[in-house]
Design an enzyme around this catalytic site. Structure first.
Site, mmCIF file in Angstrom:
data_model
loop_
_atom_site.group_PDB
_atom_site.id
_atom_site.type_symbol
_atom_site.label_atom_id
_atom_site.label_comp_id
_atom_site.label_asym_id
_atom_site.label_seq_id
_atom_site.Cartn_x
_atom_site.Cartn_y
_atom_site.Cartn_z
ATOM 1 N N GLY A 1 -1.509 16.061 -59.270
ATOM 2 C CA GLY A 1 -2.655 16.517 -58.482
ATOM 3 C C GLY A 1 -2.472 17.865 -57.825
ATOM 4 N N LYS B 1 2.651 12.447 -67.838
ATOM 5 C CA LYS B 1 3.147 13.500 -66.949
ATOM 6 C C LYS B 1 4.624 13.798 -67.218
ATOM 7 C CE LYS B 1 -0.179 11.798 -63.571
ATOM 8 N NZ LYS B 1 -0.369 11.012 -62.341
ATOM 9 N N THR C 1 -16.191 13.634 -61.008
ATOM 10 C CA THR C 1 -15.615 13.745 -59.665
ATOM 11 C C THR C 1 -14.839 15.051 -59.488
ATOM 12 O OG1 THR C 1 -15.453 11.347 -59.475
ATOM 13 C CG2 THR C 1 -14.074 12.647 -58.002
#
Length: 432
Positions: free
Chosen positions: A134, A205, A15
């Site tokens: 992101g 993260k 993706t």
């Protein structure tokens, strides 16, 4: 302006890989006009090169050989995911003298120190903006924009799946399992959602941001992790009544030379911008000694948001190559500035406690005495008249700041009281 062509090799055509390829093909002219470098797809490697990803790749670019992609590229993009073969591809590229761009948060959280050390020894760049939040440029902000600041605190809502679930639970009064099932149907949650809802995706993260903030690679082990799997609708309602929202929050703090890192469901004031980040969106609040508080908001996942971050990194690295200034901004600067990482028992916080107690005289007095004996002061208390079928009532307490060790000792005593009918629900409060 002279434009230099930089050849890109992508390993992983899923993706995100398809999104990166599409972005380069569509916007390479825009990048060239702004940055003076033209990104050219040299090779796109994947084991499956026959499935239609909705991107028209030029003839001869697709390959099943990752080594070919490394060999033909000026910059290698790793988008395979995982922590085994992806690590091999990155280290192979570094040994070949090729800079690397990756979105692989798990790999960096577990093996970042090894990868960055290899890149330093080889004199090449490793960029990883897409590994955290992101499309939000939080890595670049910490590495460059806030370079003059001593970072005191970072708070992050960095998992869209969890934020979507909590938003719907609060807005619709739906229970956790119902919303999770809907999230899976809509593609916001994986079939096996444990990485997200148990907090480990956010922990990866957190480890990366902590290293950037404090100049030391702590790794994943010191990050305390709690997920939202056991969160009940009642707690969101009580939080709302008390002026808070519950978020799965990454908490990174420094205090007197020590560092605290955790991921946990946390109450934060409803009137703050961070508390109002909803649905699948992410937000990261950074507090520096000079700049004060800054908030970064946007889409934390998805093909286009992640591809945007990857291509931004590619452009940065391409500029470095074009002007001969490799490692102009190293991916990670070690510093060893802090004494140690605090365990949760060594930390202090305000706390939310929900008890299910028998409705009889002396209940509140008994609980208040146990807390007081452990130097824990009550800030707010709610007890509604409504009884459950078994005759118990919910008692909700907010405390002033207290040592976690003392709070745990108090909970152990509360568990022995006959008036207490179930385990105490505990969450922390951050007064942002």
């Amino acid at each position: 302006m002279t434009v230099k062509e930089i050849k890109i090799g992508i390993i992983g055509f899923g993706t995100v890989g398809a999104g990166v390829a599409a972005n380069i093909l569509a916007n390479s002219d825009v990048i060239a006009s702004r940055a003076g470098v033209k990104l050219v797809l040299a090779k796109v490697a994947d084991l499956d090169i026959t499935t239609d990803r909705g991107v028209r790749i030029p003839e001869g670019v697709l390959t099943t050989d990752a080594a070919e992609a490394i060999r033909e590229a000026d910059i290698v993009v790793e988008l395979v995911g995982g922590t085994t073969v992806a690590k091999k591809f990155i280290l192979d590229a570094i040994r070949a003298g090729k800079p690397v761009v990756t979105a692989n948060k798990a790999l960096l959280a577990l093996h970042g120190e090894e990868i960055f050390s290899a890149a330093e020894a080889a004199g090449v760049d490793v960029y990883y903006e897409a590994s955290v939040a992101g499309g939000i440029p939080i890595i670049k902000a910490l590495r460059e924009g806030l370079v003059s600041n001593r970072i005191h605190r970072i708070y992050g809502i960095m998992n869209g799946t969890c934020n979507y679930i909590l938003t719907r639970m609060e807005n619709e009064g739906a229970d956790f399992n119902t919303v999770l099932a809907d999230a899976q149907k809509l593609g916001y949650a994986e079939a096996n959602p444990s990485l997200d809802i148990d907090g480990f995706d956010t922990a990866h993260k957190t480890a990366i941001l902590a290293a950037l903030a404090f100049g030391e690679w702590f790794g994943l082990d010191p990050v305390h992790v709690e997920g939202i799997r056991d969160l009940e609708l009642a707690d969101l309602r009580y939080a709302e009544e008390l002026g808070y929202r519950i978020k799965l929050l990454s908490v990174i703090k420094e205090s007197e030379g020590n560092v605290q890192m955790s991921v946990r469901p946390t109450l934060i004031p409803r009137n703050t911008l961070l508390a109002n980040i909803s649905d699948v969106f992410n937000g990261v609040l950074v507090e520096g000694d000079t700049v004060g508080q800054t908030l970064f908001y946007g889409r934390g996942a998805g093909r286009n948001a992640t591809a945007s971050a990857v291509v931004a990194d590619l452009t940065d690295v391409a500029i470095n190559l074009a002007v001969g200034s490799v490692r102009r901004t190293p991916a990670f600067r070690s510093g060893k500035l802090f004494r140690r990482v605090l365990t949760m028992e060594e930390s202090e916080s305000r706390f939310y406690l929900r008890l299910q107690v028998r409705d009889c005289p002396g209940v509140i007095a008994s609980i208040a005495q146990i807390l007081a004996d452990k130097s824990i002061s009550i800030s707010s208390l709610i007890q509604h008249e409504r009884r459950e079928a078994d005759g118990t009532v919910a008692l909700v307490i907010l405390t002033h700041s207290a040592a976690e060790k003392s709070l745990r000792a108090a909970l152990a005593e509360l568990a022995t009281l006959s008036i207490n009918q179930s385990p105490v629900k505990l969450m922390r409060i951050e007064d942002i």
